[in-house]
Design a protein around this motif. Structure first.
Motif, PDB file in Angstrom:
ATOM      1  N   ARG A 295       0.831  -1.216   0.000  1.00 30.07           N
ATOM      2  CA  ARG A 295       0.000   0.000   0.000  1.00 30.07           C
ATOM      3  C   ARG A 295       0.857   1.254   0.000  1.00 30.07           C
ATOM      4  O   ARG A 295       0.571   2.227  -0.695  1.00 30.07           O
ATOM      5  CB  ARG A 295      -0.901   0.013   1.232  1.00 30.07           C
ATOM      6  N   LEU A 296       1.913   1.233   0.817  1.00 30.26           N
ATOM      7  CA  LEU A 296       2.786   2.410   0.874  1.00 30.26           C
ATOM      8  C   LEU A 296       3.388   2.676  -0.509  1.00 30.26           C
ATOM      9  O   LEU A 296       3.444   3.816  -0.965  1.00 30.26           O
ATOM     10  CB  LEU A 296       3.886   2.188   1.925  1.00 30.26           C
ATOM     11  N   ALA A 297       3.819   1.606  -1.185  1.00 24.67           N
ATOM     12  CA  ALA A 297       4.427   1.773  -2.511  1.00 24.67           C
ATOM     13  C   ALA A 297       3.393   2.285  -3.519  1.00 24.67           C
ATOM     14  O   ALA A 297       3.685   3.150  -4.340  1.00 24.67           O
ATOM     15  CB  ALA A 297       5.014   0.443  -2.979  1.00 24.67           C
ATOM     16  N   ASP A 298       2.170   1.769  -3.433  1.00 22.52           N
ATOM     17  CA  ASP A 298       1.147   2.142  -4.421  1.00 22.52           C
ATOM     18  C   ASP A 298       0.554   3.523  -4.164  1.00 22.52           C
ATOM     19  O   ASP A 298       0.214   4.240  -5.091  1.00 22.52           O
ATOM     20  CB  ASP A 298      -0.008   1.122  -4.416  1.00 22.52           C
ATOM     21  N   GLU A 299       0.389   3.864  -2.860  1.00 30.35           N
ATOM     22  CA  GLU A 299      -0.404   5.054  -2.546  1.00 30.35           C
ATOM     23  C   GLU A 299       0.394   6.176  -1.899  1.00 30.35           C
ATOM     24  O   GLU A 299      -0.115   7.259  -1.672  1.00 30.35           O
ATOM     25  CB  GLU A 299      -1.569   4.646  -1.630  1.00 30.35           C
ATOM     26  N   GLY A 300       1.648   5.906  -1.532  1.00 36.78           N
ATOM     27  CA  GLY A 300       2.461   6.923  -0.870  1.00 36.78           C
ATOM     28  C   GLY A 300       2.106   7.033   0.601  1.00 36.78           C
ATOM     29  O   GLY A 300       1.204   6.337   1.086  1.00 36.78           O
ATOM     30  N   PRO A 301       2.806   7.925   1.325  1.00 41.14           N
ATOM     31  CA  PRO A 301       2.593   8.044   2.772  1.00 41.14           C
ATOM     32  C   PRO A 301       1.154   8.412   3.111  1.00 41.14           C
ATOM     33  O   PRO A 301       0.568   9.273   2.466  1.00 41.14           O
ATOM     34  CB  PRO A 301       3.540   9.172   3.191  1.00 41.14           C
ATOM     35  N   SER A 302       0.594   7.736   4.116  1.00 39.34           N
ATOM     36  CA  SER A 302      -0.794   7.977   4.498  1.00 39.34           C
ATOM     37  C   SER A 302      -0.878   8.710   5.835  1.00 39.34           C
ATOM     38  O   SER A 302      -1.970   9.035   6.293  1.00 39.34           O
ATOM     39  CB  SER A 302      -1.519   6.636   4.604  1.00 39.34           C
ATOM     40  N   ALA A 303       0.272   8.916   6.494  1.00 39.34           N
ATOM     41  CA  ALA A 303       0.267   9.571   7.805  1.00 39.34           C
ATOM     42  C   ALA A 303       1.694  10.016   8.138  1.00 39.34           C
ATOM     43  O   ALA A 303       2.647   9.634   7.464  1.00 39.34           O
ATOM     44  CB  ALA A 303      -0.238   8.587   8.875  1.00 39.34           C
ATOM     45  N   ASP A 304       1.809  10.802   9.219  1.00 39.48           N
ATOM     46  CA  ASP A 304       3.153  11.229   9.656  1.00 39.48           C
ATOM     47  C   ASP A 304       3.876  10.110  10.385  1.00 39.48           C
ATOM     48  O   ASP A 304       5.100  10.094  10.467  1.00 39.48           O
ATOM     49  CB  ASP A 304       3.037  12.432  10.598  1.00 39.48           C
ATOM     50  N   ASP A 305       3.103   9.185  10.965  1.00 35.34           N
ATOM     51  CA  ASP A 305       3.680   8.038  11.677  1.00 35.34           C
ATOM     52  C   ASP A 305       3.058   6.773  11.105  1.00 35.34           C
ATOM     53  O   ASP A 305       1.845   6.593  11.200  1.00 35.34           O
ATOM     54  CB  ASP A 305       3.391   8.108  13.184  1.00 35.34           C
ATOM     55  N   MET A 306       3.889   5.928  10.514  1.00 34.94           N
ATOM     56  CA  MET A 306       3.371   4.700   9.886  1.00 34.94           C
ATOM     57  C   MET A 306       4.216   3.521  10.306  1.00 34.94           C
ATOM     58  O   MET A 306       5.448   3.603  10.278  1.00 34.94           O
ATOM     59  CB  MET A 306       3.447   4.797   8.358  1.00 34.94           C
ATOM     60  N   VAL A 307       3.549   2.418  10.659  1.00 34.90           N
ATOM     61  CA  VAL A 307       4.267   1.156  10.851  1.00 34.90           C
ATOM     62  C   VAL A 307       3.993   0.320   9.618  1.00 34.90           C
ATOM     63  O   VAL A 307       2.838   0.155   9.213  1.00 34.90           O
ATOM     64  CB  VAL A 307       3.783   0.409  12.106  1.00 34.90           C
ATOM     65  N   VAL A 308       5.060  -0.175   8.999  1.00 33.14           N
ATOM     66  CA  VAL A 308       4.915  -0.893   7.733  1.00 33.14           C
ATOM     67  C   VAL A 308       5.366  -2.340   7.900  1.00 33.14           C
ATOM     68  O   VAL A 308       6.451  -2.609   8.405  1.00 33.14           O
ATOM     69  CB  VAL A 308       5.733  -0.201   6.621  1.00 33.14           C
ATOM     70  N   MET A 309       4.487  -3.253   7.483  1.00 32.70           N
ATOM     71  CA  MET A 309       4.788  -4.691   7.545  1.00 32.70           C
ATOM     72  C   MET A 309       4.625  -5.273   6.148  1.00 32.70           C
ATOM     73  O   MET A 309       4.130  -4.594   5.250  1.00 32.70           O
ATOM     74  CB  MET A 309       3.840  -5.376   8.536  1.00 32.70           C
ATOM     75  N   LEU A 310       5.038  -6.509   5.995  1.00 34.27           N
ATOM     76  CA  LEU A 310       4.841  -7.223   4.725  1.00 34.27           C
ATOM     77  C   LEU A 310       5.381  -6.421   3.539  1.00 34.27           C
ATOM     78  O   LEU A 310       4.691  -6.247   2.537  1.00 34.27           O
ATOM     79  CB  LEU A 310       3.344  -7.500   4.525  1.00 34.27           C
ATOM     80  N   ASP A 311       6.578  -5.915   3.681  1.00 31.97           N
ATOM     81  CA  ASP A 311       7.155  -5.111   2.596  1.00 31.97           C
ATOM     82  C   ASP A 311       8.215  -5.910   1.850  1.00 31.97           C
ATOM     83  O   ASP A 311       9.272  -6.202   2.386  1.00 31.97           O
ATOM     84  CB  ASP A 311       7.781  -3.825   3.151  1.00 31.97           C
ATOM     85  N   ALA A 312       7.913  -6.261   0.604  1.00 24.99           N
ATOM     86  CA  ALA A 312       8.885  -7.021  -0.185  1.00 24.99           C
ATOM     87  C   ALA A 312       9.628  -6.096  -1.136  1.00 24.99           C
ATOM     88  O   ALA A 312      10.449  -6.532  -1.917  1.00 24.99           O
ATOM     89  CB  ALA A 312       8.165  -8.110  -0.971  1.00 24.99           C
ATOM     90  N   ARG A 313       9.323  -4.798  -1.089  1.00 23.32           N
ATOM     91  CA  ARG A 313       9.882  -3.943  -2.143  1.00 23.32           C
ATOM     92  C   ARG A 313      10.482  -2.626  -1.653  1.00 23.32           C
ATOM     93  O   ARG A 313      10.545  -1.642  -2.391  1.00 23.32           O
ATOM     94  CB  ARG A 313       8.811  -3.660  -3.173  1.00 23.32           C
ATOM     95  N   LEU A 314      10.918  -2.556  -0.397  1.00 26.14           N
ATOM     96  CA  LEU A 314      11.606  -1.367   0.113  1.00 26.14           C
ATOM     97  C   LEU A 314      10.818  -0.089  -0.181  1.00 26.14           C
ATOM     98  O   LEU A 314      11.332   0.867  -0.767  1.00 26.14           O
ATOM     99  CB  LEU A 314      13.017  -1.263  -0.509  1.00 26.14           C
ATOM    100  N   ALA A 315       9.573  -0.100   0.252  1.00 22.03           N
ATOM    101  CA  ALA A 315       8.665   0.999  -0.089  1.00 22.03           C
ATOM    102  C   ALA A 315       9.054   2.322   0.572  1.00 22.03           C
ATOM    103  O   ALA A 315       8.516   3.371   0.229  1.00 22.03           O
ATOM    104  CB  ALA A 315       7.238   0.614   0.298  1.00 22.03           C
TER     105      ALA A 315
END
Ligand SMILES: C[S@@+](CC[C@H](N)C(=O)[O-])C[C@H]1O[C@@H](n2cnc3c(N)ncnc32)[C@H](O)[C@@H]1O
Length: 243
Positions: free
Chosen positions: A166-186
């Motif tokens: 989601r981060l890769a597709d949509e860009g940052p959604s907040a000032d503080d984000m925890v990102v999991m399941l990232d296979a692409r160094l988003a």
């Protein structure tokens, strides 16, 4: 009645098990283990070790192999939906065949059963005589912030829990984000953020890196690729915090 426990076992450290989880393992007659293929063998080994350390005799361990997900499918949502359905059928079958009257069955769930885990969804529609109980566990999110010695939340501020896709597709959604399941160094290119990154948290292979994204992204890319090559799989989680 039959009981089915979804026991959160923590993010990789055997000591993440809570006393509630230890008691739940000791109360279990039948453990259901779903093997996710060679790359995740380490994760299955930890489950077997926990059973050895905390289960009482007699107990049974029923294993099955997780259905393959079509990772080539362009229709990502449909591929996931199809995989979930097949997984649901498998879980229902395992329970139906192995869990006897008045017995307690258990799935040992990585981290916390409520964070990006599909077991609860897969178990929807079980017969009415099976009662489900969830035992919370130490999530990779809690392990990450603890190891970096930071708070998850800044004073009165929200945090967005999201996926690398989601981060890769949509860009940052907040000032503080925890990102999991990232296979692409988003996180790459998000230069107005600091990153707190952790891989294999709670295990002897743990790697931690923190700093401004612009400065540490190349280092994370390199460490990640090297570790993935060496172990054959990687699990990483990170907090992005806008400066
Ligand atoms: C399917 S989700 C399961 C999350 C799990 N239920 C939890 O509460 O942590 C898998 C993702 O969790 C994260 N994860 C789980 N264990 C981890 C660990 N030991 N170190 C770093 N990240 C981890 C990674 O982002 C991985 O891609």
């Amino acid at each position: 009645m039959k009981r089915l426990l979804l026991i959160g076992i923590g993010a990789g450290d055997p000591d993440h098990l809570t006393l509630q989880a230890v008691k739940a393992i000791a109360a279990t007659d039948v453990f259901f283990i779903v093997d996710k293929g060679a790359e995740k063998r380490d994760l299955t080994d930890l489950r077997h070790q926990m059973i050895k350390d905390h289960a009482r005799e007699p107990h049974r361990v029923v294993t099955a192999t997780d259905p393959e997900r079509d990772r080539t499918a362009t229709a990502y949502a449909e591929a996931v939906e199809d995989w979930r359905e097949r997984r649901g059928v498998l879980y229902h079958q395992m329970i139906d065949e192995a869990l006897g009257e008045n017995q307690v069955g258990a799935f040992l769930i990585w981290g916390d059963p409520g964070v990006y885990d599909s077991t609860l969804a897969a178990l929807e529609g079980l017969p009415a005589d099976i009662e489900i109980e969830v035992v919370p566990g130490v999530s990779a999110v809690a392990a990450l912030t603890a190891r970096h010695r930071i708070g998850l939340t800044r004073v009165a501020r929200p945090v967005h829990l999201t996926t690398g896709r989601r981060l890769a597709d949509e860009g940052p959604s907040a000032d503080d984000m925890v990102v999991m399941l990232d296979a692409r160094l988003a996180f790459e290119g998000l230069d107005d953020f600091d990153i707190y990154w952790g891989a294999y948290l709670g295990t002897p292979d743990e790697i931690l890196v923190a700093g401004p994204v612009a400065e540490v992204a190349p280092k994370i890319r390199e460490l990640r690729a090297e570790a993935r090559e060496r172990k054959g799989w990687i699990m990483d989680t990170y907090l992005l915090r806008r400066r």
